[in-house]
Design a protein around this motif. Structure first.
Motif, PDB file in Angstrom:
ATOM      1  N   LEU A 104       0.853  -1.189   0.000  1.00 17.01           N
ATOM      2  CA  LEU A 104       0.000   0.000   0.000  1.00 17.01           C
ATOM      3  C   LEU A 104       0.889   1.239   0.000  1.00 17.01           C
ATOM      4  O   LEU A 104       2.042   1.176   0.414  1.00 17.01           O
ATOM      5  CB  LEU A 104      -0.853   0.031   1.279  1.00 17.01           C
ATOM      6  N   PRO A 105       0.338   2.384  -0.419  1.00 20.64           N
ATOM      7  CA  PRO A 105       1.131   3.617  -0.333  1.00 20.64           C
ATOM      8  C   PRO A 105       1.699   3.853   1.064  1.00 20.64           C
ATOM      9  O   PRO A 105       2.790   4.382   1.214  1.00 20.64           O
ATOM     10  CB  PRO A 105       0.121   4.703  -0.706  1.00 20.64           C
ATOM     11  N   LYS A 106       0.969   3.427   2.089  1.00 16.32           N
ATOM     12  CA  LYS A 106       1.466   3.693   3.443  1.00 16.32           C
ATOM     13  C   LYS A 106       2.801   2.987   3.709  1.00 16.32           C
ATOM     14  O   LYS A 106       3.613   3.469   4.482  1.00 16.32           O
ATOM     15  CB  LYS A 106       0.421   3.316   4.491  1.00 16.32           C
ATOM     16  N   ASP A 107       3.003   1.833   3.041  1.00 12.18           N
ATOM     17  CA  ASP A 107       4.291   1.144   3.195  1.00 12.18           C
ATOM     18  C   ASP A 107       5.420   1.975   2.599  1.00 12.18           C
ATOM     19  O   ASP A 107       6.515   2.043   3.144  1.00 12.18           O
ATOM     20  CB  ASP A 107       4.254  -0.222   2.507  1.00 12.18           C
ATOM     21  N   ALA A 108       5.131   2.589   1.447  1.00 10.75           N
ATOM     22  CA  ALA A 108       6.142   3.421   0.807  1.00 10.75           C
ATOM     23  C   ALA A 108       6.416   4.662   1.651  1.00 10.75           C
ATOM     24  O   ALA A 108       7.565   5.071   1.828  1.00 10.75           O
ATOM     25  CB  ALA A 108       5.676   3.821  -0.594  1.00 10.75           C
ATOM     26  N   ILE A 109       5.344   5.237   2.198  1.00 12.51           N
ATOM     27  CA  ILE A 109       5.515   6.432   3.027  1.00 12.51           C
ATOM     28  C   ILE A 109       6.339   6.093   4.267  1.00 12.51           C
ATOM     29  O   ILE A 109       7.227   6.849   4.659  1.00 12.51           O
ATOM     30  CB  ILE A 109       4.133   7.007   3.425  1.00 12.51           C
ATOM     31  N   ALA A 110       6.078   4.908   4.832  1.00 13.64           N
ATOM     32  CA  ALA A 110       6.824   4.492   6.021  1.00 13.64           C
ATOM     33  C   ALA A 110       8.314   4.364   5.720  1.00 13.64           C
ATOM     34  O   ALA A 110       9.149   4.488   6.604  1.00 13.64           O
ATOM     35  CB  ALA A 110       6.274   3.171   6.537  1.00 13.64           C
ATOM     36  N   ARG A 111       8.650   4.121   4.453  1.00 11.93           N
ATOM     37  CA  ARG A 111      10.059   4.008   4.077  1.00 11.93           C
ATOM     38  C   ARG A 111      10.617   5.332   3.564  1.00 11.93           C
ATOM     39  O   ARG A 111      11.657   5.386   2.926  1.00 11.93           O
ATOM     40  CB  ARG A 111      10.233   2.929   3.025  1.00 11.93           C
ATOM     41  N   GLY A 112       9.887   6.402   3.804  1.00 12.97           N
ATOM     42  CA  GLY A 112      10.416   7.718   3.467  1.00 12.97           C
ATOM     43  C   GLY A 112      10.115   8.188   2.058  1.00 12.97           C
ATOM     44  O   GLY A 112      10.762   9.089   1.552  1.00 12.97           O
ATOM     45  N   PHE A 113       9.104   7.596   1.416  1.00 10.08           N
ATOM     46  CA  PHE A 113       8.745   8.048   0.081  1.00 10.08           C
ATOM     47  C   PHE A 113       7.569   9.018   0.156  1.00 10.08           C
ATOM     48  O   PHE A 113       6.738   8.955   1.048  1.00 10.08           O
ATOM     49  CB  PHE A 113       8.325   6.861  -0.803  1.00 10.08           C
ATOM     50  N   ALA A 114       7.511   9.887  -0.828  1.00 11.77           N
ATOM     51  CA  ALA A 114       6.369  10.794  -0.949  1.00 11.77           C
ATOM     52  C   ALA A 114       5.974  10.839  -2.419  1.00 11.77           C
ATOM     53  O   ALA A 114       6.822  10.667  -3.299  1.00 11.77           O
ATOM     54  CB  ALA A 114       6.745  12.179  -0.462  1.00 11.77           C
ATOM     55  N   PHE A 115       4.687  11.058  -2.681  1.00 11.18           N
ATOM     56  CA  PHE A 115       4.214  11.041  -4.067  1.00 11.18           C
ATOM     57  C   PHE A 115       3.141  12.108  -4.255  1.00 11.18           C
ATOM     58  O   PHE A 115       2.050  12.013  -3.701  1.00 11.18           O
ATOM     59  CB  PHE A 115       3.646   9.658  -4.392  1.00 11.18           C
ATOM     60  N   CYS A 116       3.459  13.104  -5.016  1.00 12.35           N
ATOM     61  CA  CYS A 116       2.481  14.145  -5.312  1.00 12.35           C
ATOM     62  C   CYS A 116       1.862  13.842  -6.665  1.00 12.35           C
ATOM     63  O   CYS A 116       2.513  13.951  -7.690  1.00 12.35           O
ATOM     64  CB  CYS A 116       3.157  15.514  -5.308  1.00 12.35           C
ATOM     65  N   SER A 117       0.603  13.423  -6.646  1.00  9.38           N
ATOM     66  CA  SER A 117      -0.047  12.918  -7.855  1.00  9.38           C
ATOM     67  C   SER A 117      -0.393  14.026  -8.838  1.00  9.38           C
ATOM     68  O   SER A 117      -0.567  15.175  -8.460  1.00  9.38           O
ATOM     69  CB  SER A 117      -1.320  12.177  -7.453  1.00  9.38           C
ATOM     70  N   GLU A 118      -0.500  13.645 -10.112  1.00  9.43           N
ATOM     71  CA  GLU A 118      -0.911  14.625 -11.119  1.00  9.43           C
ATOM     72  C   GLU A 118      -2.417  14.847 -11.082  1.00  9.43           C
ATOM     73  O   GLU A 118      -2.924  15.842 -11.572  1.00  9.43           O
ATOM     74  CB  GLU A 118      -0.498  14.160 -12.523  1.00  9.43           C
ATOM     75  N   ASP A 119      -3.134  13.887 -10.501  1.00  7.45           N
ATOM     76  CA  ASP A 119      -4.591  13.964 -10.526  1.00  7.45           C
ATOM     77  C   ASP A 119      -5.093  14.572  -9.220  1.00  7.45           C
ATOM     78  O   ASP A 119      -5.433  13.895  -8.270  1.00  7.45           O
ATOM     79  CB  ASP A 119      -5.183  12.567 -10.719  1.00  7.45           C
ATOM     80  N   ARG A 120      -5.118  15.899  -9.232  1.00  3.72           N
ATOM     81  CA  ARG A 120      -5.445  16.655  -8.037  1.00  3.72           C
ATOM     82  C   ARG A 120      -6.813  16.284  -7.469  1.00  3.72           C
ATOM     83  O   ARG A 120      -6.991  16.094  -6.289  1.00  3.72           O
ATOM     84  CB  ARG A 120      -5.447  18.128  -8.445  1.00  3.72           C
ATOM     85  N   LYS A 121      -7.788  16.192  -8.359  1.00  2.69           N
ATOM     86  CA  LYS A 121      -9.156  16.024  -7.910  1.00  2.69           C
ATOM     87  C   LYS A 121      -9.390  14.634  -7.326  1.00  2.69           C
ATOM     88  O   LYS A 121     -10.022  14.497  -6.281  1.00  2.69           O
ATOM     89  CB  LYS A 121     -10.089  16.248  -9.102  1.00  2.69           C
ATOM     90  N   VAL A 122      -8.899  13.603  -7.988  1.00  5.33           N
ATOM     91  CA  VAL A 122      -9.211  12.239  -7.561  1.00  5.33           C
ATOM     92  C   VAL A 122      -8.233  11.744  -6.496  1.00  5.33           C
ATOM     93  O   VAL A 122      -8.627  11.150  -5.503  1.00  5.33           O
ATOM     94  CB  VAL A 122      -9.208  11.284  -8.772  1.00  5.33           C
ATOM     95  N   GLU A 123      -6.945  12.008  -6.679  1.00  6.85           N
ATOM     96  CA  GLU A 123      -5.955  11.418  -5.781  1.00  6.85           C
ATOM     97  C   GLU A 123      -5.354  12.434  -4.822  1.00  6.85           C
ATOM     98  O   GLU A 123      -4.471  12.108  -4.049  1.00  6.85           O
ATOM     99  CB  GLU A 123      -4.841  10.761  -6.614  1.00  6.85           C
ATOM    100  N   GLY A 124      -5.823  13.667  -4.891  1.00  6.42           N
ATOM    101  CA  GLY A 124      -5.178  14.701  -4.092  1.00  6.42           C
ATOM    102  C   GLY A 124      -6.032  15.325  -3.013  1.00  6.42           C
ATOM    103  O   GLY A 124      -5.879  15.036  -1.832  1.00  6.42           O
ATOM    104  N   ILE A 125      -6.971  16.161  -3.412  1.00  2.00           N
ATOM    105  CA  ILE A 125      -7.601  17.036  -2.418  1.00  2.00           C
ATOM    106  C   ILE A 125      -8.770  16.373  -1.676  1.00  2.00           C
ATOM    107  O   ILE A 125      -9.447  15.492  -2.191  1.00  2.00           O
ATOM    108  CB  ILE A 125      -8.089  18.357  -3.038  1.00  2.00           C
ATOM    109  N   PHE A 126      -8.968  16.850  -0.452  1.00  2.00           N
ATOM    110  CA  PHE A 126     -10.182  16.571   0.316  1.00  2.00           C
ATOM    111  C   PHE A 126     -10.973  17.870   0.266  1.00  2.00           C
ATOM    112  O   PHE A 126     -10.738  18.780   1.078  1.00  2.00           O
ATOM    113  CB  PHE A 126      -9.821  16.188   1.754  1.00  2.00           C
TER     114      PHE A 126
END
Ligand SMILES: Nc1ncnc2c1ncn2[C@@H]1O[C@H](COP(=O)(O)OP(=O)(O)OP(=O)(O)O)[C@@H](O)[C@H]1O
Ligand SMILES: [Mg+2]
Lengths: 329, 522
Positions: B332-354
């Motif tokens: 899951l993305p959380k595994d990558a984040i736990a290893r120090g990764f970050a990912f700023c998606s191109e799809d702001r509406k679907v994968e980005g904002i609340f």
């Protein structure tokens, strides 16, 4: 733009319509209270207030649980059935129908809540792991749950005279304040705090706002959602225990009947969006009070019970209309 | 809606003294705009200058507080974008507002479906949609749901929809922000066609080259006020930028890309032969500490898909991923984040904002585990982070408690960037990081990226703007059809060379011997 200008704009734009949206639920509650002061005999007495807090407890507990669920973008229509199962469970322990467990009040409460937690865990797991819609999953428990509660005691009502257990629901602090009021205050504060200050609270609302973005933000959505359904069920279980204790009996047919509808109505009236997102805890509490007051009004004025449903419907329509997202500003 | 006689006959649209306020923000302050028949008119300004708001006032999404709209000789007050469309204004909004689960064809004809004896004529819809899409030189299945395609393709569908409506004016709010050169070319061809039919276009973009290539006139806004309007021929890039940001822009325009000084040779990420069932057909690459690695390639070459595999979003893949020299399985993305990764998606509406959550909540959602103890969020730290980034990225908002949906597109993007930058990750994957961001802020963000590199953070950067990759990256890997086909660095790193590699699907003889041998080693 200078500051004076900014504040002038701010003022002019928070017009009466946005006030109505913000405080609409509160106004509705005040209206109902005022109406009761006029039409209901003996309404203006401290006892009415104590009774209200006793009667509203189950609705508030289930509505708080429902706030978590709806905020996360789901729905839980099994809470009434879970109330019944937990009530019967506590009755069975108290009346020694399960000899192996012995009889003790804490045991009764623990087992009632435990079985509720298991049911919530099942709801949450099926919803997240098998990706089935919450309304379907909890509908199954809604239908089956009451049947299970009836079968647990062959359809009969469990009557018990265990003093210690019945005392819970009748306890008065300082001879006046019902225990239910204390429970309400504690849970309301806790819930408010959770949504405002804890990681879990933020996560629940974030998942309701945008599940995909939540996942990309590192939220373990499965875990959070399972917790949400466990919370909803356990609170329903607690409501069931209080009901059984107060009535000195557990009737699987009537405990928690239409509790799920009252809970959903309270949340909707309170302003949490049915699509998920921002949780309006105070709104939910006001909503629960409104729903309960309608029932009381109807009962105390000898109005046929059927009307209470009509009144509730009207309140929901008005509240939801006042809160609808305005497209134009 | 009486006739307006005094207007001169060559003007299609005239906006006079338009004012619009939101709580705490005066978004438009007596703004005017004039667009002639068959004119391509640029609307320029910083993030939050009021461009999108002006267009939404024009098309009836927002009600203006005051002002006048004269369209085709008549004073108009549209109550909805549908009304505007019926009167001849077709719009591509900044946030794609098509319906994701409907088919491409349905989206193109939504609201104006051809009917046959009272029923929707599906054959005709699909046939005509296909013709429109073909005419734009894209190949896709119009019967497939829109959300099965990338952001860029969805944008092209929105464009197809807008220009297939019979309109007198087409409004395009940042249509190119997710497109790369080839698609932009397709769009410009369409714009020229509109122009030849005497149809006008309002064109919003933060890419200066595009403005100078396609536009005839330009109107500049700053902080909700009109700065002026000009013939494109009478203005230079530097002047334009200076007027937009309100200060001398010579130093912003001249940005050099850094060179990678290999202080530490340690590899953060090593991906080998990554394949999936759809796009990826064997991608291998390595990122070292402090290195800025660019990913170039055409639309659909699999750059985003690769990034998502690295970030743990796609478990259905083959190949190995090593993080800091150790093989990992990311579920899951959380595994990558736990290893120090970050990912700023191109799809702001679907994968980005609340959308309904505040800037504060949006910015700190990923860092919550780090700033809470026993599940309780340290609100002081949270506030510190938010204040720091609102300031350093110049996010334009009346308050950190503002709902993110009320920010301008570029400012939303800044909040999302801040969400990941504040994590101080070891590796940050930036997919179109400067999408919709104005020139001034872009320079700041690029500077931030260089700073991260100096702090030994690895950066994987995906961009549809080659110029941006060349300016920022130490090394660029070129992808094509789900594979990496070449690599450029040092002297050889230029737009021209990247294009050559993309076109040839591999390295050519024109590169230096050193580059070639490096490529062979792969
Ligand atoms: N619905 C809204 N509620 C409150 N404020 C808003 C709303 N829409 C826009 N604003 C504010 O109005 C200002 C202008 O926003 P607008 O979206 O028009 O900017 P823009 O020029 O399109 O910027 P960008 O280049 O980032 O897209 C911004 O400060 C923004 O925060
Ligand atoms: Mg905009």
């Amino acid at each position: 733009m200078n500051n004076e200008q900014t504040s002038a704009i701010t003022k002019s734009n928070f017009s009466s319509s946005s006030n109505l949206k913000k405080y609409g639920t509160l106004y509705a509650l005040i209206a109902i209270v005022v109406l009761n002061c006029i039409i209901t005999p003996n309404f203006m007495a401290i006892n009415t207030f104590w009774n209200l807090s006793i009667q509203v407890l189950p609705t508030i507990l289930t509505a708080i649980g429902m706030t978590f669920v709806i905020s996360s973008g789901g729905i839980d229509i099994s809470v009434g059935s879970v109330m019944a199962i937990s009530a019967v469970m506590s009755g069975m322990v108290i009346t020694e129908m399960i000899p192996a467990l012995g009889t003790s009040v804490p045991m009764a409460v623990i087992f009632a809540l435990f079985i509720a937690a298991v049911l919530g865990f099942l709801n949450g797991t099926i919803i997240t792991v098998f990706k089935i819609q919450p309304i379907i999953v909890t509908l199954i428990l809604y239908i089956a749950g009451r049947g299970i509660a009836q079968l647990m005691n062959n359809g009969g009502t469990i009557v018990f005279s265990n003093n210690a257990f019945t005392k819970i629901g009748l306890m008065r602090i300082g001879g006046a304040v019902p225990i239910q009021l204390i429970v309400i205050v504690v849970f309301v504060f806790a819930t408010y705090y959770i949504f405002k200050n804890t990681k879990f609270g933020y996560y629940v609302q974030a998942i309701g706002e945008n599940g995909e973005a939540s996942r990309f933000s590192g939220i373990n959505t499965t875990k959070v959602l399972i917790c949400v359904y466990v919370i909803s069920s356990v609170l329903a279980g607690l409501a069931g225990v209080f009901e059984a204790s107060r009535a000195s009996c557990a009737d699987p047919n009537s405990i928690g009947a239409i509790a799920e509808m009252d809970a959903i109505a309270a949340v909707a009236v309170g302003g949490t969006s049915i699509n998920g997102g921002k949780a309006m805890v105070i709104g939910t509490i006001l909503g629960a009070l409104i729903i309960q007051l309608i029932t009381i009004t109807v009962n105390m004025n000898n109005i046929p019970f059927a009307y209470s449903r009509i009144f509730k419907a009207v309140i929901i329509i008005v509240a939801v209309y006042a809160q609808r997202e305005k497209r134009k500003s | 809606m009486g006739k307006v006689n005094h207007m001169d006959r060559s003007t299609l649209l005239e906006l006079n003294k338009i004012t619009k306020a939101f709580p705490g923000v005066l978004a438009l302050d007596q703004v005017g705009l004039k667009v002639g028949y068959g004119e391509v008119h640029a609307l320029m300004g910083e993030n939050g200058a009021g461009k999108s708001t002006l267009m939404k006032v024009l098309t009836g999404i927002y009600k203006k507080d005051s002002g006048q709209i004269i369209f085709d000789g008549k004073e108009m007050n549209f109550n909805s974008s549908m009304e505007a469309q019926l009167s001849g204004i077709s719009t591509i909004y900044q946030e794609i507002n098509l319906i994701p689960y409907l088919s491409v064809a349905e989206n193109i004809f939504l609201g104006r479906e051809p009917k046959k004896v009272g029923r929707i004529d599906w054959d005709r819809i699909n046939r005509e949609a296909e013709a429109i899409i073909d005419g734009m030189g894209i190949s896709l299945d119009v019967k497939k749901p829109l959300n099965s395609y990338s952001t860029a393709i969805q944008q092209m569908v929105a464009i197809a929809r807008a220009i297939s409506v019979r309109a007198k004016l087409v409004v395009m709010d940042e249509p190119t922000s997710s497109l790369d050169e080839k698609e932009v070319e397709v769009l410009f061809k369409q714009i020229r066609k509109l122009k030849s039919q005497n149809i006008s276009v309002i064109f919003i973009s933060h890419r200066l080259d595009e403005i100078f290539e396609i536009c005839d006139r330009i109107t500049i806004l700053k902080d909700g006020k009109l700065v002026g309007d000009f013939n494109i021929a009478d203005i230079t890039k530097v002047e334009l930028v200076s007027m937009m940001i309100g200060k001398d822009a010579t130093d912003i325009m001249a940005q050099a890309h850094g060179t990678y000084e290999a202080k530490e040779e340690a590899t953060i990420l090593k991906a080998e032969e990554i394949r999936d069932t759809v796009k990826l057909r064997g991608v291998s690459l390595e990122i070292k500490k402090g290195e800025i690695l660019g990913l170039a390639g055409l639309l659909g070459s699999g750059r985003t898909e690769f990034a998502k595999v690295v970030f743990g979003d796609n478990v259905h893949h083959e190949g190995t991923i090593d993080i800091n020299g150790k093989p990992v399985k990311l579920k899951l993305p959380k595994d990558a984040i736990a290893r120090g990764f970050a990912f700023c998606s191109e799809d702001r509406k679907v994968e980005g904002i609340f959308p309904n959550m505040s800037i504060r909540e949006n910015m700190t959602i990923a860092i919550l585990p780090k700033i809470s103890r026993m599940g309780i969020v340290d609100k002081k730290k949270q506030k510190e982070i938010v204040d720091t980034y609102i300031k350093s990225l110049a996010i334009k908002t009346p308050s950190p408690e503002q709902k993110i949906r009320n920010l301008s597109g570029g400012n939303q993007q800044k909040v999302l960037l801040a969400r990941w930058l504040c994590m101080e990750p070891d590796l940050v994957i930036l997919d179109e990081p400067t999408r919709g961001i104005d020139v001034g802020a872009k320079a700041e963000i690029e500077e931030l990226i260089q700073k991260m590199s100096k702090k030994n953070i690895g950066v994987l950067m995906i961009s549809s703007e080659l110029e941006e990759l060349v300016r920022n990256c130490h090394r660029v890997v070129v992808m094509r059809d789900g594979k990496n086909v070449g690599e450029l660095q040092g002297e050889a790193l230029s737009e021209k060379n990247i294009l050559t590699v993309i076109a040839q699907g591999g390295m050519s003889d024109s590169f230096t011997a050193a580059e070639r041998s490096m490529n062979n080693e792969q």
